[in-house]
Write a protein that holds these residues in place. Structure first.
Motif, PDB file in Angstrom:
ATOM      1  N   ASP A  31      45.679 -28.002 -38.190  1.00 21.59           N
ATOM      2  CA  ASP A  31      45.021 -26.749 -37.821  1.00 21.59           C
ATOM      3  C   ASP A  31      45.997 -25.576 -37.862  1.00 21.59           C
ATOM      4  O   ASP A  31      45.634 -24.465 -38.273  1.00 21.59           O
ATOM      5  N   LEU A  32      47.232 -25.800 -37.450  1.00 20.27           N
ATOM      6  CA  LEU A  32      48.244 -24.746 -37.490  1.00 20.27           C
ATOM      7  C   LEU A  32      48.486 -24.296 -38.929  1.00 20.27           C
ATOM      8  O   LEU A  32      48.529 -23.094 -39.217  1.00 20.27           O
ATOM      9  N   LEU A  33      48.634 -25.260 -39.842  1.00 26.35           N
ATOM     10  CA  LEU A  33      48.868 -24.922 -41.249  1.00 26.35           C
ATOM     11  C   LEU A  33      47.658 -24.210 -41.859  1.00 26.35           C
ATOM     12  O   LEU A  33      47.815 -23.309 -42.687  1.00 26.35           O
ATOM     13  N   VAL A  34      46.459 -24.599 -41.436  1.00 22.60           N
ATOM     14  CA  VAL A  34      45.254 -23.898 -41.893  1.00 22.60           C
ATOM     15  C   VAL A  34      45.251 -22.475 -41.345  1.00 22.60           C
ATOM     16  O   VAL A  34      45.028 -21.508 -42.094  1.00 22.60           O
ATOM     17  N   ASP A  35      45.528 -22.329 -40.057  1.00 21.01           N
ATOM     18  CA  ASP A  35      45.556 -21.002 -39.438  1.00 21.01           C
ATOM     19  C   ASP A  35      46.591 -20.088 -40.088  1.00 21.01           C
ATOM     20  O   ASP A  35      46.388 -18.873 -40.196  1.00 21.01           O
ATOM     21  N   GLU A  36      47.709 -20.668 -40.518  1.00 22.38           N
ATOM     22  CA  GLU A  36      48.780 -19.882 -41.148  1.00 22.38           C
ATOM     23  C   GLU A  36      48.506 -19.593 -42.620  1.00 22.38           C
ATOM     24  O   GLU A  36      49.298 -18.944 -43.282  1.00 22.38           O
ATOM     25  N   ASN A  41      41.261 -25.163 -45.400  1.00 21.82           N
ATOM     26  CA  ASN A  41      40.602 -25.875 -44.312  1.00 21.82           C
ATOM     27  C   ASN A  41      41.234 -27.259 -44.177  1.00 21.82           C
ATOM     28  O   ASN A  41      42.128 -27.622 -44.950  1.00 21.82           O
ATOM     29  N   ARG A  42      40.777 -28.040 -43.222  1.00 19.35           N
ATOM     30  CA  ARG A  42      41.331 -29.382 -42.998  1.00 19.35           C
ATOM     31  C   ARG A  42      41.174 -30.275 -44.227  1.00 19.35           C
ATOM     32  O   ARG A  42      42.075 -31.025 -44.593  1.00 19.35           O
ATOM     33  N   THR A  43      40.015 -30.210 -44.856  1.00 14.62           N
ATOM     34  CA  THR A  43      39.757 -31.037 -46.029  1.00 14.62           C
ATOM     35  C   THR A  43      40.742 -30.719 -47.146  1.00 14.62           C
ATOM     36  O   THR A  43      41.260 -31.629 -47.804  1.00 14.62           O
ATOM     37  N   ASP A  44      41.012 -29.441 -47.360  1.00 12.98           N
ATOM     38  CA  ASP A  44      41.976 -29.024 -48.384  1.00 12.98           C
ATOM     39  C   ASP A  44      43.348 -29.634 -48.093  1.00 12.98           C
ATOM     40  O   ASP A  44      44.007 -30.165 -48.989  1.00 12.98           O
ATOM     41  N   ILE A  50      46.838 -36.443 -49.850  1.00 14.33           N
ATOM     42  CA  ILE A  50      46.519 -37.672 -50.578  1.00 14.33           C
ATOM     43  C   ILE A  50      47.014 -37.574 -52.015  1.00 14.33           C
ATOM     44  O   ILE A  50      47.646 -38.502 -52.534  1.00 14.33           O
ATOM     45  N   ARG A  51      46.746 -36.454 -52.676  1.00 19.53           N
ATOM     46  CA  ARG A  51      47.202 -36.290 -54.064  1.00 19.53           C
ATOM     47  C   ARG A  51      48.724 -36.367 -54.152  1.00 19.53           C
ATOM     48  O   ARG A  51      49.265 -36.953 -55.100  1.00 19.53           O
ATOM     49  N   ASN A  52      49.425 -35.765 -53.186  1.00 20.94           N
ATOM     50  CA  ASN A  52      50.886 -35.816 -53.183  1.00 20.94           C
ATOM     51  C   ASN A  52      51.389 -37.250 -53.052  1.00 20.94           C
ATOM     52  O   ASN A  52      52.350 -37.649 -53.715  1.00 20.94           O
TER      53      ASN A  52
END
Length: 139
Positions: A31-36, A41-44, A50-52
């Motif tokens: 959530d912090l990384l999304v907010d920043e 969003n969380r799904t992104d 997962i891709r990494n």
């Protein structure tokens, strides 16, 4: 939004929904990384993570796919495919990493007569009767 960005998003039929449980601290970090603004969003965030990890282990995946003769990506089996195998007296050992589909017009009897084993790392889309008929052959 550009056409390229739109093409990268999976269509409804091109993805499977999964559920995961996360601890509160991990969820807070996301959530912090999304907010920043690092992720939309969380799904992104989760898809990117997962891709990494898949990219990180790409050599192992490639070697395993080759060693185990696994079809990579989408693999569709039509009624005609299975009837051709039956006419040749062949039983199929199906191994797919991705999405395996068996056509809706394939009968349970035809599936049992032609599919010796079915291993899918990903998702299997097939008629319910076919899945039931192959239950002892699905790994």
């Amino acid at each position: 939004m550009s056409d390229t960005a739109r093409d990268l998003r999976p269509k409804a039929g091109d993805s499977e929904k999964i559920t995961i449980n996360l601890g509160y601290v991990d969820l807070g970090h996301i959530d912090l990384l999304v907010d920043e603004g690092f992720y939309s969003n969380r799904t992104d965030f989760i898809r990117t993570a997962i891709r990494n990890q898949v990219d990180r282990h790409a050599d192992v995946v490639r070697q395993t796919v080759t060693r185990k003769s696994v079809d990579l990506g989408l693999r569709h089996f039509s009624r005609a495919d299975l009837e051709a195998a039956q006419a040749e007296g062949r039983m199929l050992d199906i191994r797919v990493l991705g999405l395996a589909t068996i056509a809706q017009d394939v009968s349970a009897d035809l599936a049992r007569a032609t599919i010796a084993s079915l291993t899918v790392l990903g998702a299997l889309h097939a008629p319910a009767a076919v899945k039931a008929a192959l239950a002892d052959r699905i790994r």
